[in-house]
Scaffold this motif. Sequence first.
Motif, PDB file in Angstrom:
ATOM      1  N   ASP A  28       1.443  -6.342  -7.706  1.00 34.54           N
ATOM      2  CA  ASP A  28       1.261  -6.072  -6.279  1.00 34.54           C
ATOM      3  C   ASP A  28      -0.015  -6.705  -5.741  1.00 34.54           C
ATOM      4  O   ASP A  28      -0.960  -6.992  -6.490  1.00 34.54           O
ATOM      5  CB  ASP A  28       1.181  -4.560  -6.022  1.00 34.54           C
ATOM      6  CG  ASP A  28       2.549  -3.911  -5.917  1.00 34.54           C
ATOM      7  OD1 ASP A  28       3.550  -4.634  -6.040  1.00 34.54           O
ATOM      8  OD2 ASP A  28       2.603  -2.684  -5.730  1.00 34.54           O
ATOM      9  N   THR A  55       4.378  -8.122  -2.082  1.00 35.59           N
ATOM     10  CA  THR A  55       4.676  -6.697  -2.132  1.00 35.59           C
ATOM     11  C   THR A  55       3.423  -5.906  -2.482  1.00 35.59           C
ATOM     12  O   THR A  55       2.621  -6.335  -3.303  1.00 35.59           O
ATOM     13  CB  THR A  55       5.764  -6.424  -3.176  1.00 35.59           C
ATOM     14  OG1 THR A  55       6.939  -7.149  -2.818  1.00 35.59           O
ATOM     15  CG2 THR A  55       6.091  -4.948  -3.282  1.00 35.59           C
ATOM     16  N   GLY A  72       8.175  -5.534   2.360  1.00 35.45           N
ATOM     17  CA  GLY A  72       7.357  -5.615   1.152  1.00 35.45           C
ATOM     18  C   GLY A  72       6.273  -4.566   1.069  1.00 35.45           C
ATOM     19  O   GLY A  72       5.497  -4.550   0.108  1.00 35.45           O
TER      20      GLY A  72
END
Length: 244
Positions: free
Chosen positions: A35, A77, A99
């Motif tokens: 992430d 994301t 996202g």
Amino acid sequence: MFDHEIDYPTAIASYDDDGVAAAIEWSVRHMEDGDTLSVWTSLKSNLRNCAELERLVQRHRNVEHITGRGGGVPTGTGPVLMAWADMDDVGELVRYSRGIRALCVITWNEDRIRPWVAAKKPEILGDGSAWESLGPDLDPVVVEALKGLTRTVNHNNTISAGFEKDQVVGVLLALRDGRVPMDADAMQGWALAHGWPGKNPERLAQYVHDINTGKRPRTRSVIRTGYIDALREQAESGNDDRKS
């Protein structure tokens, strides 16, 4: 037709040392492998207003700084930490919410985001005294009307024109003619909390404000007889279900 309600975790943080620290910790906690944490400010220079956020961006490769000016959006994301955002800013971000894993907002003016907090009920971080009173609830009939619009309007389009405008304005005028009280800010907060993207929540609030002040925006929509009575029945049925 439309199912875009924000279903990821949300939080609201006070703009003080404890609130900022809690906002950072909360956002990091919602990261997963691969992430990127996006730190949002309206302008690039705004980041200098908070040393903790500036250090966060500068010291970590998996943290990026994005700005509202120019339409900056998350590139991957992960969680988004919005510093000093209002409801209009959140609305623009929701447009690109696919996202987003979690959303935390650091306040600067509580009244500019209070309706969203009242509708969404995010986790409160830091000093929560500003949220002890969230303002009056929406009339249940208005909520039923907004639920109907959420299902029928194509939210990929603007509600400023065409079929979407006709539907929204027609319903709002019917509520006004039925003497159902409408709060523009609270309705904007509800729409935002339920996934209306871009400027549509803001435009909804403007229609409500105009109608409440006596204007009648043009619409080709013809609302059926008994529409308000049907909404009242739905609202009463919903209240009965919650009591059982």
